[in-house]
Design a protein around this motif. Structure first.
Motif, short mmCIF file in Angstrom:
data_model
loop_
_atom_site.label_atom_id
_atom_site.label_comp_id
_atom_site.label_asym_id
_atom_site.label_seq_id
_atom_site.Cartn_x
_atom_site.Cartn_y
_atom_site.Cartn_z
N THR A 172 0.83 -1.04 0.08
CA THR A 172 0.13 -0.03 0.03
C THR A 172 0.76 1.04 0.00
OG1 THR A 172 -1.88 -1.39 1.24
CG2 THR A 172 -1.63 1.21 1.45
N LEU A 173 1.91 1.31 0.81
CA LEU A 173 2.84 2.22 0.85
C LEU A 173 3.23 2.84 -0.61
CD1 LEU A 173 4.92 1.53 4.17
CD2 LEU A 173 3.28 3.63 3.69
N LEU A 174 3.66 1.51 -1.50
CA LEU A 174 4.27 1.81 -2.70
C LEU A 174 3.16 2.34 -3.70
CD1 LEU A 174 6.52 -1.38 -3.00
CD2 LEU A 174 7.26 0.97 -2.61
N VAL A 175 1.94 1.69 -3.57
CA VAL A 175 0.91 2.04 -4.51
C VAL A 175 0.34 3.59 -4.29
CG1 VAL A 175 -1.48 1.64 -4.97
CG2 VAL A 175 0.20 -0.31 -4.71
N GLU A 176 0.53 4.16 -2.89
CA GLU A 176 -0.28 5.34 -2.74
C GLU A 176 0.87 6.34 -3.01
OE1 GLU A 176 -2.08 5.30 1.11
OE2 GLU A 176 -3.79 3.94 0.36
N SER A 177 2.08 6.03 -3.54
CA SER A 177 3.01 6.96 -3.70
C SER A 177 3.63 7.26 -4.95
CB SER A 177 4.61 6.56 -2.63
OG SER A 177 4.04 6.53 -1.21
N SER A 178 4.52 7.98 -5.08
CA SER A 178 4.75 8.36 -6.54
C SER A 178 6.18 7.45 -6.93
CB SER A 178 5.08 9.83 -6.74
OG SER A 178 6.40 10.35 -5.91
N VAL A 179 6.14 6.22 -6.55
CA VAL A 179 7.39 5.42 -6.71
C VAL A 179 7.22 4.96 -8.16
CG1 VAL A 179 8.34 3.09 -5.96
CG2 VAL A 179 7.09 4.60 -4.13
N PRO A 180 8.44 5.12 -8.97
CA PRO A 180 8.52 4.56 -10.19
C PRO A 180 8.14 2.95 -10.41
CG PRO A 180 10.49 5.79 -9.73
CD PRO A 180 9.68 5.61 -8.35
N GLN A 181 7.31 2.82 -11.44
CA GLN A 181 6.70 1.36 -11.58
C GLN A 181 7.89 0.30 -11.66
OE1 GLN A 181 3.44 0.84 -11.73
NE2 GLN A 181 3.94 -1.25 -11.33
N PRO A 182 9.02 0.68 -12.02
CA PRO A 182 10.11 -0.37 -11.99
C PRO A 182 10.52 -0.81 -10.38
CG PRO A 182 10.77 1.11 -13.74
CD PRO A 182 9.56 1.69 -13.05
N VAL A 183 10.26 0.12 -9.82
CA VAL A 183 10.80 -0.14 -8.26
C VAL A 183 9.63 -0.72 -7.57
CG1 VAL A 183 10.87 1.24 -6.01
CG2 VAL A 183 11.91 2.14 -7.97
N THR A 184 8.34 -0.57 -8.00
CA THR A 184 7.21 -1.08 -7.42
C THR A 184 7.23 -2.59 -7.91
OG1 THR A 184 5.87 0.75 -7.23
CG2 THR A 184 4.61 -1.39 -7.34
N ALA A 217 19.59 -3.95 -7.48
CA ALA A 217 20.16 -2.57 -7.51
C ALA A 217 19.00 -1.70 -7.53
CB ALA A 217 21.11 -2.51 -8.72
N ILE A 218 18.16 -1.80 -8.22
CA ILE A 218 16.95 -0.62 -8.17
C ILE A 218 16.32 -0.39 -6.95
CG2 ILE A 218 15.01 -2.27 -9.08
CD1 ILE A 218 14.03 -0.08 -10.71
N LEU A 219 16.40 -1.53 -5.98
CA LEU A 219 15.65 -1.47 -4.88
C LEU A 219 16.57 -0.66 -3.85
CD1 LEU A 219 13.67 -4.43 -4.41
CD2 LEU A 219 12.70 -2.06 -4.99
N VAL A 237 16.21 2.81 -1.75
CA VAL A 237 16.33 3.08 -0.32
C VAL A 237 17.27 3.97 -0.02
CG1 VAL A 237 17.34 1.74 1.65
CG2 VAL A 237 15.56 0.68 0.42
N ALA A 238 18.40 4.04 -0.63
CA ALA A 238 19.60 5.02 -0.15
C ALA A 238 19.02 6.41 -0.64
CB ALA A 238 20.79 4.69 -1.37
N ASP A 239 18.29 6.64 -1.76
CA ASP A 239 17.66 7.95 -2.23
C ASP A 239 16.66 8.50 -1.14
OD1 ASP A 239 19.17 7.94 -4.33
OD2 ASP A 239 17.61 7.44 -5.76
N GLU A 240 15.97 7.51 -0.53
CA GLU A 240 14.76 7.98 0.38
C GLU A 240 15.42 8.44 1.69
OE1 GLU A 240 11.85 8.91 -0.61
OE2 GLU A 240 12.42 8.18 -2.67
N LEU A 241 16.40 7.58 2.25
CA LEU A 241 16.89 7.79 3.45
C LEU A 241 17.69 9.07 3.45
CD1 LEU A 241 18.25 4.30 4.74
CD2 LEU A 241 16.19 5.59 5.20
N GLU A 242 18.35 9.41 2.28
CA GLU A 242 19.11 10.67 2.18
C GLU A 242 18.16 12.06 2.10
OE1 GLU A 242 22.43 12.71 -0.83
OE2 GLU A 242 21.79 10.81 -1.30
N ARG A 243 17.10 11.34 1.15
CA ARG A 243 16.44 12.80 1.13
C ARG A 243 15.60 13.11 2.20
NH1 ARG A 243 11.16 12.92 -3.28
NH2 ARG A 243 10.49 11.32 -2.30
#
Length: 261
Positions: free
Chosen positions: A185-197, A220-222, A226-232
């Motif tokens: 649900t977290l992924l579906v309700e966010s602007s996460v790129p489809q390849p990540v989902t 690698a895509i995941l 993770v690295a990008d979101e923790l940094e952001r």
């Protein structure tokens, strides 16, 4: 209110129901909310995942006036299958006032053993009124960082991926402070790129049929996600409180008293 997916073992669910009834009778409490936590509710169980039932209980009004109050936690015997314990409503409300994300997650679980819908909505409304968005975000940021320490296994990676997804959800919902509990649900309700989902869905599917995913390297895509979101999310470390602490305590007190009849 009850929401039990067919994937749950009916014999295990019956035992959880029995334990909850036993807690009510033995301790003289009512249980308006009992849910599943852990990997099953987070959306990525393994075949051998145990059952993590969590509940909120309310004592009789007079019990809260005693000079020798009872414990604010009730536990049942722990074994390989069952992990069933709960918190007093007073403890739950205090933790919400401090921005405890675990208390909020219990209210957002998709698996409900027994529940009063009005009770749940009341606590969610309270959370929306008093929870500091920065506190929730810092919780997920710290959990994500902590899970990056030491050897990374595919199984353990999920405990980094879900906090990262929660942080993305918070970034995409700037007016909200109560994110969903489960990873899909977290992924579906966010602007996460489809390849990540898609990559996350593949990893979830593998975990669902494998008792131990092992020490392989996450896609690698995941890992980048993770690295990008923790940094952001670093800016949440210095986010100042938005609510007056005194007002938060007053709102929490008023809600608690309203639940004692």
């Amino acid at each position: 209110m009850r929401a039990i997916p067919s994937s749950l073992d009916p014999l295990v669910v019956s035992e959880i129901d029995r334990r909850l009834s036993g807690v009510s009778a033995e301790h003289g409490v009512r249980i308006p909310w009992a849910i599943e936590s852990g990997s099953r509710a987070w959306g990525f169980p393994s075949p051998d995942s145990d059952y993590d039932c969590r509940f909120i209980f309310v004592r009789a009004r007079g019990d809260y006036l005693s000079l020798w109050p009872a414990r604010d936690v009730i536990e049942t015997p722990l074994d390989k299958t069952f992990d069933v314990n709960g918190w007093d409503l007073a403890k739950t409300v205090k933790l919400l006032a401090r921005g405890n994300a675990t208390a909020i997650e219990w209210l957002r679980s998709p698996i409900v053993y027994t529940g009063d819908a009005a009770f749940r909505e009341g606590l969610l409304t309270l959370a929306a009124d008093i929870v500091e968005r920065g506190s929730i975000a810092r919780h997920y940021l710290h959990v994500g960082r902590q899970q990056q320490i030491g050897e990374t296994t595919l199984k353990r990676f999920f405990y980094t991926l879900r906090p990262a997804a929660a942080l993305r959800w918070l970034a995409d919902h700037p007016q909200e402070s109560v994110p969903p509990m489960d990873l899909p649900t977290l992924l579906v309700e966010s602007s996460v790129p489809q390849p990540v989902t898609d990559a996350a869905a593949e990893l979830i599917a593998a975990k669902a049929v494998t008792r131990e995913l092992g020490t392989g390297t996450p896609p690698a895509i995941l890992r980048r996600f993770v690295a990008d979101e923790l940094e952001r999310a670093e800016h949440f470390e210095t986010m100042a409180p938005e609510r007056d602490p005194g007002a938060v305590r007053d709102i929490a007190d008023h809600y608690f008293r309203s639940q004692l009849g």
